[in-house]
Enzyme design. Structure first.
Site, PDB file in Angstrom:
ATOM      1  N   HIS A 260      -3.978  -6.612 -11.596  1.00  0.00           N
ATOM      2  CA  HIS A 260      -4.512  -6.291 -10.575  1.00  0.00           C
ATOM      3  C   HIS A 260      -6.169  -6.815 -10.426  1.00  0.00           C
ATOM      4  O   HIS A 260      -6.778  -6.912 -11.204  1.00  0.00           O
ATOM      5  CB  HIS A 260      -4.263  -5.044 -10.498  1.00  0.00           C
ATOM      6  CG  HIS A 260      -4.602  -4.174 -11.160  1.00  0.00           C
ATOM      7  ND1 HIS A 260      -3.999  -3.639 -12.276  1.00  0.00           N
ATOM      8  CD2 HIS A 260      -5.554  -4.150 -11.307  1.00  0.00           C
ATOM      9  CE1 HIS A 260      -4.607  -2.658 -13.577  1.00  0.00           C
ATOM     10  NE2 HIS A 260      -6.019  -2.510 -12.721  1.00  0.00           N
TER      11      HIS A 260
ATOM     12  N   TYR B 184      -5.202  -3.229  -6.769  1.00  0.00           N
ATOM     13  CA  TYR B 184      -4.176  -3.940  -5.940  1.00  0.00           C
ATOM     14  C   TYR B 184      -3.868  -4.528  -6.389  1.00  0.00           C
ATOM     15  O   TYR B 184      -5.169  -5.649  -7.337  1.00  0.00           O
ATOM     16  CB  TYR B 184      -5.598  -3.883  -4.190  1.00  0.00           C
ATOM     17  CG  TYR B 184      -5.424  -2.684  -3.685  1.00  0.00           C
ATOM     18  CD1 TYR B 184      -4.433  -2.439  -2.981  1.00  0.00           C
ATOM     19  CD2 TYR B 184      -6.836  -2.186  -3.547  1.00  0.00           C
ATOM     20  CE1 TYR B 184      -4.590  -0.846  -1.838  1.00  0.00           C
ATOM     21  CE2 TYR B 184      -7.026  -0.934  -2.865  1.00  0.00           C
ATOM     22  CZ  TYR B 184      -6.203  -0.466  -2.024  1.00  0.00           C
ATOM     23  OH  TYR B 184      -6.303   0.347  -0.969  1.00  0.00           O
ATOM     24  N   THR B 185      -3.014  -5.147  -6.303  1.00  0.00           N
ATOM     25  CA  THR B 185      -2.542  -6.101  -6.661  1.00  0.00           C
ATOM     26  C   THR B 185      -1.977  -7.610  -5.422  1.00  0.00           C
ATOM     27  O   THR B 185      -1.102  -7.489  -4.605  1.00  0.00           O
ATOM     28  CB  THR B 185      -0.484  -6.351  -7.590  1.00  0.00           C
ATOM     29  OG1 THR B 185      -1.182  -5.868  -8.432  1.00  0.00           O
ATOM     30  CG2 THR B 185      -0.276  -7.691  -8.070  1.00  0.00           C
TER      31      THR B 185
END
Length: 341
Positions: free
Chosen positions: A143, A160-161
């Site tokens: 991520h 966040y991915t």
């Protein structure tokens, strides 16, 4: 085809501060992938470089300029090194391993080029990479750390991915659910096209090698679907990876389901390879999925049984993660069979 092979020695390797590498990389193998017949002949290659500092596959482009060609090379996972060629480094060729555009130690800014509102509190943000052939360079299951400011102007950093892979060149996408009191949610809510997002990475403990397990079970809640979607897509789009994927995805309402169209496409495009089961706490009147919370019975029905060649991935809100860990332990899944993002 190009006649002969490109020269065996690449241009000198230098660090970002101009220091030459003690042991310059040497190209050990190359595989033509593409020819560009516009103007000079050009072959895109995957080059394996070996040096004291580098043990990664890289991408390279041989440009035939009438006898004075040269390599453009992008190194693998080494943010402070670049091989300098006549046209600068290239982005990654699909199937190879390359540095991409990330730096695990320093934040880099990427411009927002598109914002698509998916629901009242969910939007897809598309960020531009330096060139149309650039890739982000994020390993499967890893991520990003994203930096912004909350409503009080205080700095906030949150993981966040992306929903894109390195086969998606020129940009990367984040699907963000923006919560009313979320500090980073405020930053995304205020972002407009042409604004910049500060990003650092890759980050994360997950490491995946194709074929390392027979099957994955995935238990996701809310925005925890994004790493699952990334891993599932990478598995299913790799023709050499026969791993099966079984997803349980829990949300409060139908409108909260992120990436539903994309997930349903995986089910239809990879029958028998990808299975998805939705669970809603507040389902609509007509609903054929699960109702309530993810139970032990749900896991038994929709995830592979405990075995040495399976793994269960989970990602969701902390209370859900804790509950799922308890269910998995009770069902006989050993710690080695579990991973929490």
């Amino acid at each position: 085809m190009i006649s002969g092979r490109p020269p065996s020695n690449p241009p000198p390797a230098t660090t970002s501060d101009g220091r030459k590498l003690q042991n310059p990389p040497q190209i050990k193998a190359w595989f033509p992938l593409k020819l560009n017949t516009e103007g000079k002949r050009e072959a895109t290659c995957v080059a394996v470089v070996v040096a004291a500092e580098l043990l990664e596959a890289s991408t390279a482009r041989w440009r035939d300029t009438g006898g004075n060609g040269g390599w453009d090379v992008s190194l693998g996972y080494h943010p402070r090194v670049s091989l300098l060629g006549p046209s600068g480094p290239l982005g990654k060729v699909a199937g190879s391993s390359s540095l991409g555009c990330l730096d695990p130690e320093n934040f880099k800014d990427f411009k927002l080029i598109k914002r698509q509102q998916l629901s009242h509190n969910v939007a897809k943000f598309t960020f531009e990479l330096p060139t149309p052939t650039s890739v982000l360079g994020l390993p499967i299951g890893q991520h990003l750390s994203c930096r912004g400011k909350d409503s009080q102007g205080e700095e906030v950093i949150k993981p966040y991915t992306p929903t894109t892979l390195d086969s998606d060149v020129g940009c990367f996408e984040l699907v963000i659910k923006m919560y009313p009191q979320g500090r980073m949610s405020h930053h995304f809510r205020e972002m407009r096209v042409d604004d910049y997002l500060s990003v650092k990475g890759p980050k994360g403990r997950f490491r995946y090698q194709p074929g390392e397990v027979r099957a994955f079970g995935m238990i996701a809640g809310g925005s925890g679907i994004t790493p699952m979607f990334q891993v599932a897509r990478a598995i299913l789009e790799n023709p050499k990876d026969m791993t099966n994927v079984h997803l349980i995805y829990a949300n409060v309402t139908y409108e909260d389901i992120l990436l539903k169209e994309e997930l349903d496409s995986l089910v239809s495009n990879y029958p028998g390879r990808f299975n998805g089961y939705y669970v809603l706490n507040q389902p609509p009147e007509v609903w054929d999925g699960g109702i309530g919370f993810v139970s032990r019975e749900t896991i038994q029905t929709h995830c592979p049984a405990p075995a040495s060649d399976i793994k269960i991935l989970r990602c969701g809100p902390p209370p859900m993660n804790k509950a799922m860990a308890g269910h998995l332990d009770a069902l006989g899944y050993s710690p080695e069979m579990q991973f929490q993002f």
